[in-house]
Design a protein around this motif. Structure first.
Motif, PDB file in Angstrom:
ATOM      1  N   PHE A 300       0.844  -1.202   0.000  1.00 36.60           N
ATOM      2  CA  PHE A 300       0.000   0.000   0.000  1.00 36.60           C
ATOM      3  C   PHE A 300       0.881   1.255   0.000  1.00 36.60           C
ATOM      4  N   PRO A 301       1.491   1.585  -1.151  1.00 39.40           N
ATOM      5  CA  PRO A 301       2.477   2.674  -1.195  1.00 39.40           C
ATOM      6  C   PRO A 301       1.895   4.060  -0.905  1.00 39.40           C
ATOM      7  N   LEU A 303       0.425   5.219   1.593  1.00 38.25           N
ATOM      8  CA  LEU A 303       0.747   5.690   2.947  1.00 38.25           C
ATOM      9  C   LEU A 303       2.135   6.334   2.953  1.00 38.25           C
ATOM     10  N   GLY A 304       3.093   5.646   2.334  1.00 35.08           N
ATOM     11  CA  GLY A 304       4.459   6.177   2.255  1.00 35.08           C
ATOM     12  C   GLY A 304       4.516   7.473   1.449  1.00 35.08           C
ATOM     13  N   LEU A 305       3.683   7.553   0.405  1.00 33.41           N
ATOM     14  CA  LEU A 305       3.682   8.770  -0.427  1.00 33.41           C
ATOM     15  C   LEU A 305       3.214   9.982   0.376  1.00 33.41           C
ATOM     16  N   ALA A 306       2.271   9.744   1.281  1.00 31.29           N
ATOM     17  CA  ALA A 306       1.771  10.861   2.110  1.00 31.29           C
ATOM     18  C   ALA A 306       2.873  11.335   3.066  1.00 31.29           C
ATOM     19  N   TYR A 307       3.593  10.389   3.664  1.00 32.05           N
ATOM     20  CA  TYR A 307       4.723  10.790   4.534  1.00 32.05           C
ATOM     21  C   TYR A 307       5.740  11.585   3.710  1.00 32.05           C
ATOM     22  N   LYS A 308       5.975  11.112   2.479  1.00 32.79           N
ATOM     23  CA  LYS A 308       6.968  11.773   1.624  1.00 32.79           C
ATOM     24  C   LYS A 308       6.525  13.213   1.296  1.00 32.79           C
ATOM     25  N   ALA A 309       5.247  13.354   0.975  1.00 32.43           N
ATOM     26  CA  ALA A 309       4.732  14.696   0.642  1.00 32.43           C
ATOM     27  C   ALA A 309       4.876  15.638   1.835  1.00 32.43           C
ATOM     28  N   LEU A 310       4.625  15.115   3.017  1.00 34.99           N
ATOM     29  CA  LEU A 310       4.737  15.958   4.220  1.00 34.99           C
ATOM     30  C   LEU A 310       6.190  16.367   4.432  1.00 34.99           C
ATOM     31  N   GLU A 311       7.093  15.433   4.162  1.00 37.02           N
ATOM     32  CA  GLU A 311       8.530  15.713   4.305  1.00 37.02           C
ATOM     33  C   GLU A 311       8.980  16.731   3.248  1.00 37.02           C
ATOM     34  N   LYS A 343       0.188   4.795  -8.602  1.00 35.02           N
ATOM     35  CA  LYS A 343       1.186   5.154  -9.632  1.00 35.02           C
ATOM     36  C   LYS A 343       0.979   6.595 -10.082  1.00 35.02           C
ATOM     37  N   ILE A 344      -0.278   6.964 -10.257  1.00 36.78           N
ATOM     38  CA  ILE A 344      -0.577   8.329 -10.725  1.00 36.78           C
ATOM     39  C   ILE A 344      -0.173   9.363  -9.677  1.00 36.78           C
ATOM     40  N   VAL A 345      -0.452   9.048  -8.415  1.00 31.73           N
ATOM     41  CA  VAL A 345      -0.080   9.985  -7.346  1.00 31.73           C
ATOM     42  C   VAL A 345       1.455  10.099  -7.291  1.00 31.73           C
ATOM     43  N   GLN A 346       2.113   8.971  -7.369  1.00 26.90           N
ATOM     44  CA  GLN A 346       3.580   8.968  -7.270  1.00 26.90           C
ATOM     45  C   GLN A 346       4.223   9.763  -8.409  1.00 26.90           C
ATOM     46  N   LYS A 347       3.734   9.508  -9.643  1.00 25.65           N
ATOM     47  CA  LYS A 347       4.316  10.190 -10.814  1.00 25.65           C
ATOM     48  C   LYS A 347       4.048  11.697 -10.751  1.00 25.65           C
ATOM     49  N   THR A 348       2.849  12.068 -10.326  1.00 24.21           N
ATOM     50  CA  THR A 348       2.511  13.501 -10.255  1.00 24.21           C
ATOM     51  C   THR A 348       3.411  14.188  -9.232  1.00 24.21           C
ATOM     52  N   LEU A 349       3.564  13.540  -8.088  1.00 25.63           N
ATOM     53  CA  LEU A 349       4.391  14.115  -7.019  1.00 25.63           C
ATOM     54  C   LEU A 349       5.843  14.267  -7.481  1.00 25.63           C
ATOM     55  N   LYS A 350       6.299  13.272  -8.235  1.00 26.58           N
ATOM     56  CA  LYS A 350       7.696  13.282  -8.714  1.00 26.58           C
ATOM     57  C   LYS A 350       7.955  14.444  -9.674  1.00 26.58           C
ATOM     58  N   GLN A 351       6.938  14.767 -10.474  1.00 25.87           N
ATOM     59  CA  GLN A 351       7.115  15.845 -11.464  1.00 25.87           C
ATOM     60  C   GLN A 351       6.951  17.246 -10.876  1.00 25.87           C
ATOM     61  N   HIS A 352       6.521  17.301  -9.615  1.00 24.32           N
ATOM     62  CA  HIS A 352       6.178  18.612  -9.035  1.00 24.32           C
ATOM     63  C   HIS A 352       7.401  19.361  -8.508  1.00 24.32           C
ATOM     64  N   GLN A 353       7.437  20.657  -8.817  1.00 24.37           N
ATOM     65  CA  GLN A 353       8.483  21.514  -8.241  1.00 24.37           C
ATOM     66  C   GLN A 353       7.875  22.203  -7.033  1.00 24.37           C
TER      67      GLN A 353
END
Ligand SMILES: NC(=O)c1ccc[n+]([C@@H]2O[C@H](COP(=O)([O-])OP(=O)(O)OC[C@H]3O[C@@H](n4cnc5c(N)ncnc54)[C@H](OP(=O)(O)O)[C@@H]3O)[C@@H](O)[C@H]2O)c1
Length: 385
Positions: A300-301, A303-311, A343-353
């Motif tokens: 369930f990635p 959850l980790g993506l949310a921690y990453k976004a907060l960081e 996957k969509i959340v991860q890719k969007t977050l990765k492209q964000h400045q």
């Protein structure tokens, strides 16, 4: 008598809130209600609670809505903001779903009203602005989410500097025991059947991906001012312990009750008072075994993506939220698969400045950018299927 407004009164939290309020008719008067498209239910609520104002946000539904009530009927976001800032209002309950809740939440605290918040997306997108403004105005932001209500109750056992960590519990959703391969085949119907809670569609899907818990970690960070490395998540499938706080001496305080949103709603409405309610009392000899396990962040990635976004900070949580809203909507429309959401959340977050220390405009621009990016990614996923 307190005058209250319920934004999103036709939803799951909104309906539960009205039921709780009807038990306390001597303390609360319903001044305003809002619906998006469910105008049939809004009409019933208007007949029963006779509010001064009501808002229909969806334009077509607004045009169809009968204007033959004593209640003034307003339209759209301006209507929601007017309701939230009405001079006679004492408490606004934000039970809207999604990013549409942000501006009404901000309008509430800016106008110096207390806010009882179920709309976690507001806090995820702009927690710093929202809590900052409430503090400046000397107002409360009271949680309605059962986990945050539990933490608020546990925190009464010590001082803020004595808190070691917050432990948010999660039921684990319907797919706790599914393999990664099986998750790829999940249908919308399966994802919408939550084992414990009956909720709106968006939060039900978020619970199945564990994004809901991720959003709650961000929500807890802003509500309680605790850094993310001291906010943990624990799977507790029976949903009897709604969350816990560990203090620095090693003492863990837990809040327990049968899973029913009426209790946290009542706690937020009457805070800081506790008043008799006819909620079913908890009998631990009948609940069976209570179990706990660590979340599987590989399966369930989100959850980790949310921690990453907060960081990452700044505009990143708003981007996480927007991409997730777009992906969940696409999944519900059968456009993408269940595992495409992450996957969509991860890719969007990765492209964000990321823009640090964002103002409201920065957050709204990031939200807009993320929606566009996630939509394009959804189309790509759709083509591949
Ligand atoms: N349900 C729960 O048990 C629970 C628990 C904890 C936290 N929460 C949080 O509470 C919030 C509400 O959840 P819910 O389950 O009650 O959702 P829900 O049942 O889907 O209800 C959402 C409400 O928002 C309205 N709405 C939807 N889209 C809108 C738009 N674009 N503009 C204005 N209003 C709109 C809906 O109106 P119509 O119905 O008229 O379309 C409805 O009144 C979410 O943030 C969720 O995460 C829910």
């Amino acid at each position: 008598m307190k005058n209250v407004v319920i934004l999103g009164s036709t939803g799951s939290i909104g309906k539960n809130t009205l039921e709780v309020l009807s038990n306390f008719a001597d303390r609360f008067s319903v001044l305003g209600l809002s619906a998006n498209t469910n105008i049939r239910l809004l009409e019933e609520q208007i007949k029963r609670f006779r509010p001064k104002m009501a808002v229909v946000t969806d334009e077509e539904s607004f045009q169809r809505f009968p204007q033959n009530y004593d209640t003034e009927i307003l339209w759209g976001m301006d209507g929601l903001k007017r309701l939230a800032s009405h001079p006679e209002v004492d408490l606004v309950i934000n039970a809207l779903v999604g990013s549409v809740g942000l501006l009404p939440s901000l309008e509430t605290v800016k106008s110096g009203k207390n806010l009882a918040i179920a709309n976690k997306e507001s806090l995820v997108m702009a927690g710093e602005l929202l809590i900052g403004k409430a503090k400046e105005k000397g107002r409360e932001v009271l949680p309605i989410d059962s986990e945050h209500s539990a933490i608020q109750q546990c925190l009464l056992s010590g001082k803020k500097e004595e808190v070691g960590r917050l432990i948010l519990t999660a039921s684990g959703g319907p797919f706790l025991r599914k393999s990664r391969e099986e998750l790829k085949q999940i249908t919308v119907k399966e994802a919408l059947s939550h084992p414990i809670w009956e909720m709106g569609k968006k939060i039900t899907i978020d619970s199945a991906t564990l994004m809901n818990k991720g959003l709650e970690v961000i929500e807890a960070h802003w509500l309680f001012g605790i850094p993310s490395d001291r906010i943990e998540v624990m799977i507790h499938p029976q949903s009897i312990i709604h969350s816990m706080v560990e203090f620095v001496d090693g003492s863990v305080i837990a809040q327990m009750s049968l899973p029913n949103m009426k209790l946290p709603i009542q706690y937020a409405l009457l805070y800081p008072q506790r008043v008799f309610s006819n909620n079913t009392s908890l009998d631990l000899t009948k609940t069976g075994q209570l179990t706990f396990l660590e979340p599987d962040t590989e399966k369930f990635p989100c959850l980790g993506l949310a921690y990453k976004a907060l960081e990452m900070g700044g505009t990143a949580p708003a981007v996480l939220n927007a991409a997730n809203e777009v992906a969940v909507e696409a999944f519900l429309a059968c456009g993408i698969g269940f595992t495409d959401i992450q996957k969509i959340v991860q890719k969007t977050l990765k492209q964000h400045q990321v823009k640090l220390n964002p103002q409201l405009d920065d957050i709204l621009n990031a939200d807009k950018w993320a929606r566009q990016t996630a939509k394009e990614l959804c189309c790509e996923s759709e083509i591949k299927r």
